[in-house]
Design an enzyme around this catalytic site. Structure first.
Site, PDB file in Angstrom:
ATOM      1  N   GLY A   1       0.959  -1.212  -0.057  1.00 51.83           N
ATOM      2  CA  GLY A   1      -0.007   0.029  -0.101  1.00 51.83           C
ATOM      3  C   GLY A   1       0.844   1.297   0.075  1.00 51.83           C
TER       4      GLY A   1
ATOM      5  N   ARG B   1       1.294  -4.778  -5.510  1.00 54.94           N
ATOM      6  CA  ARG B   1       1.213  -6.278  -4.973  1.00 54.94           C
ATOM      7  C   ARG B   1       1.732  -7.067  -5.983  1.00 54.94           C
ATOM      8  NH1 ARG B   1      -1.053  -4.007  -0.083  1.00 54.94           N
ATOM      9  NH2 ARG B   1      -2.543  -2.440  -0.674  1.00 54.94           N
TER      10      ARG B   1
ATOM     11  N   ASP C   1       3.933  -4.297   6.825  1.00 52.81           N
ATOM     12  CA  ASP C   1       4.175  -5.775   7.146  1.00 52.81           C
ATOM     13  C   ASP C   1       4.399  -6.604   5.909  1.00 52.81           C
ATOM     14  OD1 ASP C   1       3.532  -7.484   9.603  1.00 52.81           O
ATOM     15  OD2 ASP C   1       1.912  -8.390   7.866  1.00 52.81           O
TER      16      ASP C   1
ATOM     17  N   THR D   1       3.712   3.121   6.177  1.00 52.54           N
ATOM     18  CA  THR D   1       2.283   2.546   5.938  1.00 52.54           C
ATOM     19  C   THR D   1       1.242   3.301   6.721  1.00 52.54           C
ATOM     20  OG1 THR D   1       0.840   1.091   6.917  1.00 52.54           O
ATOM     21  CG2 THR D   1       3.069   0.664   7.719  1.00 52.54           C
TER      22      THR D   1
ATOM     23  N   ASP E   1      -1.194   2.700   8.446  1.00 48.30           N
ATOM     24  CA  ASP E   1      -1.714   1.839   9.298  1.00 48.30           C
ATOM     25  C   ASP E   1      -0.873   2.078  10.739  1.00 48.30           C
ATOM     26  OD1 ASP E   1      -3.350   0.976   7.623  1.00 48.30           O
ATOM     27  OD2 ASP E   1      -2.334  -0.755   7.095  1.00 48.30           O
TER      28      ASP E   1
ATOM     29  N   ASP F   1       1.079  -0.009  12.000  1.00 49.47           N
ATOM     30  CA  ASP F   1       0.978  -1.211  12.794  1.00 49.47           C
ATOM     31  C   ASP F   1       2.099  -1.999  13.033  1.00 49.47           C
ATOM     32  OD1 ASP F   1       1.281  -1.517  10.072  1.00 49.47           O
ATOM     33  OD2 ASP F   1      -0.550  -3.107   9.927  1.00 49.47           O
TER      34      ASP F   1
ATOM     35  N   ARG G   1      -6.209  -2.147   8.144  1.00 46.84           N
ATOM     36  CA  ARG G   1      -5.807  -3.713   8.082  1.00 46.84           C
ATOM     37  C   ARG G   1      -6.340  -4.343   9.231  1.00 46.84           C
ATOM     38  NH1 ARG G   1      -1.762  -6.538   4.678  1.00 46.84           N
ATOM     39  NH2 ARG G   1      -0.547  -4.418   4.226  1.00 46.84           N
TER      40      ARG G   1
HETATM   41  P1  ADP Z   1       2.314  -4.089   2.809  1.00 49.52           P
HETATM   42  O1  ADP Z   1       3.913  -4.005   2.537  1.00 49.52           O
HETATM   43  O2  ADP Z   1       1.959  -2.492   2.790  1.00 49.52           O
HETATM   44  O3  ADP Z   1       1.958  -4.565   4.209  1.00 49.52           O
HETATM   45  P2  ADP Z   1       1.021  -6.262   1.266  1.00 49.52           P
HETATM   46  O4  ADP Z   1       0.946  -6.969   2.203  1.00 49.52           O
HETATM   47  O5  ADP Z   1       0.224  -6.253   0.172  1.00 49.52           O
HETATM   48  O6  ADP Z   1       1.538  -4.832   1.586  1.00 49.52           O
HETATM   49  O7  ADP Z   1       2.612  -6.694   0.787  1.00 49.52           O
HETATM   50  C1  ADP Z   1       3.442  -6.321  -0.393  1.00 49.52           C
HETATM   51  C2  ADP Z   1       4.118  -7.404  -1.180  1.00 49.52           C
HETATM   52  O8  ADP Z   1       5.221  -7.913  -0.372  1.00 49.52           O
HETATM   53  C3  ADP Z   1       3.176  -8.641  -1.825  1.00 49.52           C
HETATM   54  O9  ADP Z   1       2.585  -8.109  -2.885  1.00 49.52           O
HETATM   55  C4  ADP Z   1       4.141  -9.692  -1.982  1.00 49.52           C
HETATM   56  O10 ADP Z   1       4.725  -9.536  -3.145  1.00 49.52           O
HETATM   57  C5  ADP Z   1       5.140  -9.423  -0.814  1.00 49.52           C
HETATM   58  N1  ADP Z   1       4.789 -10.172   0.273  1.00 49.52           N
HETATM   59  C6  ADP Z   1       3.839 -10.076   1.309  1.00 49.52           C
HETATM   60  N2  ADP Z   1       3.770 -11.295   2.014  1.00 49.52           N
HETATM   61  C7  ADP Z   1       4.689 -12.303   1.708  1.00 49.52           C
HETATM   62  C8  ADP Z   1       4.996 -13.350   2.088  1.00 49.52           C
HETATM   63  N3  ADP Z   1       4.530 -13.927   3.060  1.00 49.52           N
HETATM   64  N4  ADP Z   1       6.244 -14.256   1.173  1.00 49.52           N
HETATM   65  C9  ADP Z   1       6.629 -13.433   0.250  1.00 49.52           C
HETATM   66  N5  ADP Z   1       6.355 -12.130  -0.178  1.00 49.52           N
HETATM   67  C10 ADP Z   1       5.255 -11.600   0.374  1.00 49.52           C
END
Ligand code: ADP
Length: 327
Positions: free
Chosen positions: A15, A76, A107, A130, A132, A134, A176
């Site tokens: 995000g 993403r 996260d 972020t 959030d 969080d 979230r």
């Molecule tokens: P944020 O970083 O804002 O929390 P996301 O949860 O969408 O956003 O995570 C961003 C990107 O990080 C995802 O699109 C993916 O490419 C990668 N990612 C998230 N979780 C995992 C995971 N468990 N293993 C590998 N890559 C991950």
């Protein structure tokens, strides 16, 4: 292990958050100051897999400190969650001769980064960005302050119309799994109640809010609802109120992506600038797999594992303040 870093890769992922640009600028310029080359990776992990990479000069990050969003784009990327995807990402690092990564995100971004670092022995530093707020181990994340201000402004505007009618305004706020943005915005906006995932049953929270309103003989109310406090968000809360208390008419406002936009506040720009510089310094100090954080105004480093897995608590005094001040 002895290693020399000649080139850093920087990306923004997940995000987007206001202040990401200020962080990209800080990383770029701090690296160049230390005679390290910087390669911007576009569209987060997607760009890492696809090889969407461009070397940045100091001029490439001119005039961006005040801009919301991220000039190097975010995405993403489900493919990065697969071993094959991460293998392709590593090939890009090798091809581009990138020795270390600075990832700006939340996260999910850090979860991916940690895995990648372990699998391919790549030094990774995380910068928390972020709305959030969080992530454990840092008082603030980049974008949070700006978003809070945006939500507060929206509440102020809604207040004008709310007091002209006898209605319950339900405002859905992002976050979230965390209620920090919602609770703090409720305090700043002088809201009657906030419904957040960290507190017990949503039904109880609604009854408290209505009960408080009655006792205090208010004829209008603004209640913030964290998007995931209940399935269906603010619309679901509206339905519950109208069923249980048909005397109240409700209106739902979903702030949605408005909350991510806007020019970053001074506070977010300063935080991003400090964190960007600290992330480069961390690599020079041979740190790896840590997140840059801020605690009591001091910049610190937190293991990525802790930042991801430990839970940040909602401060009880804030919850009490929100309840106490809604008379
Ligand atoms: P944020 O970083 O804002 O929390 P996301 O949860 O969408 O956003 O995570 C961003 C990107 O990080 C995802 O699109 C993916 O490419 C990668 N990612 C998230 N979780 C995992 C995971 N468990 N293993 C590998 N890559 C991950």
């Amino acid at each position: 292990m002895e290693y020399k870093i000649n080139t850093i890769g920087v990306l923004t992922s997940g995000g987007d958050a206001p202040g990401m640009n200020a962080a990209v600028r800080a990383v770029t310029r701090a690296a160049i100051c230390n005679h390290i080359r910087v390669k911007a990776i576009f569209r987060g992990y997607k760009g890492l897999i696809d090889g969407e990479v461009k070397e940045f000069s100091s001029q490439d990050v001119s005039g961006i400190i005040q801009r919301g969003g991220t000039i190097i784009k975010s995405a993403r990327c489900p493919e990065f969650q697969t071993p094959e995807g991460r293998q392709l990402a590593y090939q890009t690092l090798q091809r581009e001769q990138i020795d270390a990564l600075i990832v700006i995100g939340g996260d999910g971004t850090f979860t991916g980064a940690r895995l990648f670092a372990q699998e391919f022995n790549v030094p990774v530093i995380g910068i928390p960005a972020t709305i959030d707020n969080d992530l454990w181990g840092t008082d603030a994340t980049i974008g949070y302050d700006t978003s809070l201000g945006t939500i507060m402004e929206c509440i102020d505007k809604l207040r004008d119309t709310a007091t002209s009618h006898e209605r319950v305004f339900l405002v859905e706020v992002m976050g979230r799994d965390a209620g920090f943005l919602t609770l703090n915005a409720a305090i700043a906006g002088g809201c009657e109640a906030a419904i957040i995932p960290e507190r017990a049953s949503v039904k109880e929270q609604i009854e408290d809010a209505i009960g408080n309103g009655r006792r205090k003989s208010k004829n209008s109310a603004i209640v913030l609802v964290q998007e995931h406090a209940i399935e269906g968000g603010a619309n679901a809360v509206a339905k519950m109120i109208e069923q249980e208390h048909p005397e109240y008419s409700t209106r739902v406002t979903i702030l949605g992506h408005l909350q991510r936009g806007g020019t970053p506040t001074a506070s977010d720009r300063i935080l991003a600038s400090r964190m960007g510089v600290a992330a480069v310094q961390a690599l020079l100090d041979e740190q790896r797999n840590v997140m840059v954080g801020v605690q009591n105004e001091e910049i610190i480093l937190v293991p990525l594992t802790k930042a991801i897995h430990q839970k940040k608590d909602v401060k009880e005094d804030k919850w009490q303040a929100m309840l106490t001040l809604s008379i």
